[in-house]
Design a protein around this motif. Structure first.
Motif, PDB file in Angstrom:
ATOM      1  N   ARG A  28      85.352 -75.133 -26.691  1.00  0.00           N
ATOM      2  CA  ARG A  28      84.664 -73.192 -27.596  1.00  0.00           C
ATOM      3  C   ARG A  28      83.360 -72.899 -26.701  1.00  0.00           C
ATOM      4  NH1 ARG A  28      86.093 -70.466 -31.165  1.00  0.00           N
ATOM      5  NH2 ARG A  28      85.327 -68.866 -29.638  1.00  0.00           N
ATOM      6  N   GLU A  29      83.051 -73.667 -25.980  1.00  0.00           N
ATOM      7  CA  GLU A  29      81.962 -72.850 -25.309  1.00  0.00           C
ATOM      8  C   GLU A  29      82.440 -71.714 -24.215  1.00  0.00           C
ATOM      9  OE1 GLU A  29      82.251 -76.316 -25.897  1.00  0.00           O
ATOM     10  OE2 GLU A  29      80.711 -76.559 -27.070  1.00  0.00           O
ATOM     11  N   VAL A  30      83.150 -72.236 -23.957  1.00  0.00           N
ATOM     12  CA  VAL A  30      83.929 -71.820 -22.293  1.00  0.00           C
ATOM     13  C   VAL A  30      84.964 -70.446 -23.414  1.00  0.00           C
ATOM     14  CG1 VAL A  30      86.403 -71.499 -21.041  1.00  0.00           C
ATOM     15  CG2 VAL A  30      84.956 -73.192 -20.701  1.00  0.00           C
ATOM     16  N   LEU A  31      85.201 -69.965 -24.317  1.00  0.00           N
ATOM     17  CA  LEU A  31      85.575 -69.490 -25.141  1.00  0.00           C
ATOM     18  C   LEU A  31      85.093 -68.939 -25.262  1.00  0.00           C
ATOM     19  CD1 LEU A  31      88.560 -71.495 -27.359  1.00  0.00           C
ATOM     20  CD2 LEU A  31      88.915 -70.257 -25.754  1.00  0.00           C
ATOM     21  N   ASP A  32      84.038 -69.273 -25.896  1.00  0.00           N
ATOM     22  CA  ASP A  32      82.084 -68.626 -26.014  1.00  0.00           C
ATOM     23  C   ASP A  32      81.973 -67.342 -24.474  1.00  0.00           C
ATOM     24  OD1 ASP A  32      82.443 -69.431 -28.989  1.00  0.00           O
ATOM     25  OD2 ASP A  32      80.672 -70.434 -28.331  1.00  0.00           O
ATOM     26  N   GLU A  33      81.948 -68.255 -23.393  1.00  0.00           N
ATOM     27  CA  GLU A  33      81.595 -67.554 -22.369  1.00  0.00           C
ATOM     28  C   GLU A  33      83.040 -66.538 -22.435  1.00  0.00           C
ATOM     29  OE1 GLU A  33      79.157 -66.943 -21.361  1.00  0.00           O
ATOM     30  OE2 GLU A  33      77.994 -68.180 -22.722  1.00  0.00           O
ATOM     31  N   VAL A  34      84.176 -66.403 -22.582  1.00  0.00           N
ATOM     32  CA  VAL A  34      85.475 -65.118 -22.322  1.00  0.00           C
ATOM     33  C   VAL A  34      84.661 -64.664 -23.229  1.00  0.00           C
ATOM     34  CG1 VAL A  34      87.072 -65.538 -22.488  1.00  0.00           C
ATOM     35  CG2 VAL A  34      87.089 -67.261 -21.476  1.00  0.00           C
ATOM     36  N   GLU A  35      84.941 -64.573 -24.447  1.00  0.00           N
ATOM     37  CA  GLU A  35      84.057 -63.568 -25.404  1.00  0.00           C
ATOM     38  C   GLU A  35      83.154 -62.576 -24.770  1.00  0.00           C
ATOM     39  OE1 GLU A  35      83.021 -65.203 -28.737  1.00  0.00           O
ATOM     40  OE2 GLU A  35      85.038 -64.983 -29.228  1.00  0.00           O
ATOM     41  N   VAL A  36      82.133 -63.247 -24.236  1.00  0.00           N
ATOM     42  CA  VAL A  36      81.010 -62.419 -22.681  1.00  0.00           C
ATOM     43  C   VAL A  36      81.549 -61.844 -22.340  1.00  0.00           C
ATOM     44  CG1 VAL A  36      78.585 -63.016 -22.421  1.00  0.00           C
ATOM     45  CG2 VAL A  36      79.353 -64.653 -24.130  1.00  0.00           C
ATOM     46  N   VAL A  37      82.318 -62.263 -21.628  1.00  0.00           N
ATOM     47  CA  VAL A  37      82.453 -61.775 -20.386  1.00  0.00           C
ATOM     48  C   VAL A  37      83.737 -60.356 -20.457  1.00  0.00           C
ATOM     49  CG1 VAL A  37      84.631 -61.454 -18.471  1.00  0.00           C
ATOM     50  CG2 VAL A  37      83.174 -63.723 -18.856  1.00  0.00           C
ATOM     51  N   PHE A  38      84.502 -61.028 -21.666  1.00  0.00           N
ATOM     52  CA  PHE A  38      85.189 -59.381 -22.597  1.00  0.00           C
ATOM     53  C   PHE A  38      84.259 -58.215 -23.022  1.00  0.00           C
ATOM     54  CE2 PHE A  38      89.623 -62.115 -23.160  1.00  0.00           C
ATOM     55  CZ  PHE A  38      89.920 -61.846 -21.582  1.00  0.00           C
ATOM     56  N   GLU A  39      82.691 -58.795 -23.716  1.00  0.00           N
ATOM     57  CA  GLU A  39      82.287 -57.770 -24.665  1.00  0.00           C
ATOM     58  C   GLU A  39      81.554 -56.871 -23.379  1.00  0.00           C
ATOM     59  OE1 GLU A  39      80.262 -60.295 -27.440  1.00  0.00           O
ATOM     60  OE2 GLU A  39      82.203 -60.108 -27.995  1.00  0.00           O
ATOM     61  N   LEU A  40      81.215 -57.270 -22.493  1.00  0.00           N
ATOM     62  CA  LEU A  40      80.078 -57.033 -21.868  1.00  0.00           C
ATOM     63  C   LEU A  40      81.233 -56.695 -20.129  1.00  0.00           C
ATOM     64  CD1 LEU A  40      77.669 -59.849 -20.091  1.00  0.00           C
ATOM     65  CD2 LEU A  40      77.313 -58.157 -21.587  1.00  0.00           C
TER      66      LEU A  40
END
Length: 142
Positions: A26-38
Protein backbone atom coordinates in the motif's frame (compact mmCIF):
# COMPACT_ATOMS: atom_id res chain seq x y z
CA UNK A 1 -20.18 20.41 -14.94
CA UNK A 2 -19.91 20.50 -11.18
CA UNK A 3 -18.78 23.74 -9.61
CA UNK A 4 -15.66 23.46 -7.50
CA UNK A 5 -15.75 25.49 -4.30
CA UNK A 6 -12.59 27.42 -3.44
CA UNK A 7 -10.46 25.40 -1.04
CA UNK A 8 -12.36 22.17 -1.79
CA UNK A 9 -10.31 19.09 -2.52
CA UNK A 10 -10.89 17.58 -5.95
CA UNK A 11 -10.95 13.85 -6.22
CA UNK A 12 -8.73 12.63 -9.01
CA UNK A 13 -10.61 10.99 -11.89
CA UNK A 14 -8.45 7.87 -11.99
CA UNK A 15 -7.49 4.92 -9.86
CA UNK A 16 -4.50 2.61 -10.11
CA UNK A 17 -4.58 -0.54 -12.23
CA UNK A 18 -1.91 -3.07 -11.25
CA UNK A 19 -1.18 -6.10 -13.44
CA UNK A 20 1.50 -8.75 -13.09
CA UNK A 21 2.79 -11.21 -10.53
CA UNK A 22 4.44 -8.70 -8.18
CA UNK A 23 2.12 -7.25 -5.52
CA UNK A 24 3.16 -3.72 -4.46
CA UNK A 25 2.55 -2.70 -0.84
CA UNK A 26 0.00 0.00 0.00
CA UNK A 27 2.88 2.36 0.80
CA UNK A 28 4.42 1.76 -2.64
CA UNK A 29 1.06 2.37 -4.32
CA UNK A 30 0.66 5.61 -2.36
CA UNK A 31 4.02 6.78 -3.69
CA UNK A 32 3.11 5.73 -7.25
CA UNK A 33 0.02 7.95 -6.92
CA UNK A 34 2.31 10.82 -5.89
CA UNK A 35 4.52 10.20 -8.95
CA UNK A 36 1.46 10.24 -11.23
CA UNK A 37 0.10 13.39 -9.60
CA UNK A 38 3.42 15.25 -9.77
CA UNK A 39 4.12 14.24 -13.37
CA UNK A 40 0.92 13.53 -15.31
CA UNK A 41 2.92 12.89 -18.49
CA UNK A 42 4.19 9.57 -17.08
CA UNK A 43 1.80 6.95 -18.54
CA UNK A 44 2.77 4.16 -16.18
CA UNK A 45 5.47 2.43 -14.18
CA UNK A 46 6.83 -1.08 -14.26
CA UNK A 47 8.17 -2.43 -10.98
CA UNK A 48 10.66 -5.32 -11.22
CA UNK A 49 11.82 -7.61 -8.42
CA UNK A 50 15.24 -9.26 -8.32
CA UNK A 51 13.58 -12.69 -8.67
CA UNK A 52 12.01 -11.80 -12.03
CA UNK A 53 8.51 -10.95 -10.84
CA UNK A 54 7.13 -7.66 -12.14
CA UNK A 55 4.00 -5.55 -12.29
CA UNK A 56 2.81 -2.67 -14.40
CA UNK A 57 0.92 0.20 -12.79
CA UNK A 58 -1.12 2.63 -14.88
CA UNK A 59 -3.95 5.06 -14.33
CA UNK A 60 -7.37 3.55 -14.89
CA UNK A 61 -10.09 5.98 -15.88
CA UNK A 62 -13.80 5.20 -15.63
CA UNK A 63 -15.83 4.61 -18.78
CA UNK A 64 -17.00 7.87 -20.30
CA UNK A 65 -14.24 10.05 -18.87
CA UNK A 66 -13.31 11.45 -22.28
CA UNK A 67 -16.90 12.58 -22.82
CA UNK A 68 -16.56 14.55 -19.57
CA UNK A 69 -13.46 16.25 -20.99
CA UNK A 70 -15.42 17.20 -24.11
CA UNK A 71 -18.27 18.49 -21.90
CA UNK A 72 -15.79 20.65 -19.98
CA UNK A 73 -14.51 22.15 -23.24
CA UNK A 74 -18.08 23.03 -24.21
CA UNK A 75 -18.57 24.76 -20.86
CA UNK A 76 -15.35 26.74 -21.31
CA UNK A 77 -16.61 28.00 -24.68
CA UNK A 78 -20.03 28.81 -23.20
CA UNK A 79 -18.58 30.66 -20.21
CA UNK A 80 -16.22 32.88 -22.21
CA UNK A 81 -17.90 34.00 -25.42
CA UNK A 82 -14.80 35.62 -26.87
CA UNK A 83 -12.98 32.27 -27.16
CA UNK A 84 -12.72 30.91 -30.69
CA UNK A 85 -10.33 28.01 -30.11
CA UNK A 86 -8.70 25.98 -27.38
CA UNK A 87 -5.38 24.39 -28.24
CA UNK A 88 -4.94 21.02 -26.55
CA UNK A 89 -1.17 20.88 -26.28
CA UNK A 90 0.49 17.83 -27.77
CA UNK A 91 2.69 15.15 -26.35
CA UNK A 92 5.52 13.20 -27.93
CA UNK A 93 3.16 10.77 -29.66
CA UNK A 94 0.27 13.15 -30.26
CA UNK A 95 0.56 16.57 -31.89
CA UNK A 96 -1.34 19.58 -30.61
CA UNK A 97 -5.04 19.64 -31.42
CA UNK A 98 -7.37 22.63 -31.71
CA UNK A 99 -10.85 22.34 -30.20
CA UNK A 100 -13.42 24.77 -31.59
CA UNK A 101 -16.97 25.76 -30.70
CA UNK A 102 -18.20 23.57 -33.53
CA UNK A 103 -16.02 20.63 -32.51
CA UNK A 104 -15.25 20.89 -28.76
CA UNK A 105 -13.29 17.65 -28.54
CA UNK A 106 -10.05 17.03 -26.66
CA UNK A 107 -8.82 14.59 -29.33
CA UNK A 108 -8.53 15.17 -33.07
CA UNK A 109 -10.85 12.18 -33.59
CA UNK A 110 -13.28 13.34 -30.88
CA UNK A 111 -16.31 13.33 -33.18
CA UNK A 112 -15.52 9.76 -34.31
CA UNK A 113 -15.00 8.67 -30.68
CA UNK A 114 -18.38 10.14 -29.71
CA UNK A 115 -20.08 8.41 -32.67
CA UNK A 116 -18.55 5.04 -31.75
CA UNK A 117 -19.70 5.50 -28.16
CA UNK A 118 -23.24 6.39 -29.27
CA UNK A 119 -23.42 3.35 -31.57
CA UNK A 120 -22.30 1.05 -28.77
CA UNK A 121 -24.76 2.55 -26.26
CA UNK A 122 -27.63 2.17 -28.73
CA UNK A 123 -26.71 -1.48 -29.38
CA UNK A 124 -25.81 -0.83 -33.00
CA UNK A 125 -22.35 -2.29 -32.40
CA UNK A 126 -20.95 -4.57 -29.70
CA UNK A 127 -18.42 -3.42 -27.09
CA UNK A 128 -15.79 -5.55 -28.84
CA UNK A 129 -16.48 -3.83 -32.16
CA UNK A 130 -16.27 -0.46 -30.42
CA UNK A 131 -12.91 -1.36 -28.92
CA UNK A 132 -11.58 -2.45 -32.32
CA UNK A 133 -12.79 0.80 -33.89
CA UNK A 134 -11.20 2.89 -31.12
CA UNK A 135 -7.92 0.98 -31.39
CA UNK A 136 -7.76 1.75 -35.09
CA UNK A 137 -8.23 5.46 -34.35
CA UNK A 138 -5.45 5.50 -31.76
CA UNK A 139 -2.92 3.38 -33.67
CA UNK A 140 -1.55 6.50 -35.33
CA UNK A 141 -0.97 8.13 -31.89
CA UNK A 142 1.79 5.66 -31.01
Amino acid sequence: MNAVKPGALRQRPWSLLVTGDLAPTREVLDEVEVVFELNPSIPGLELRAADGRACTIVREYPAGHTAEVDDALEVIFAEQGELAEIVVLGQEARPAHVATRAAPYWHRDGRAIAEISEKMESGEISPGEAIDMLKSLFETDR
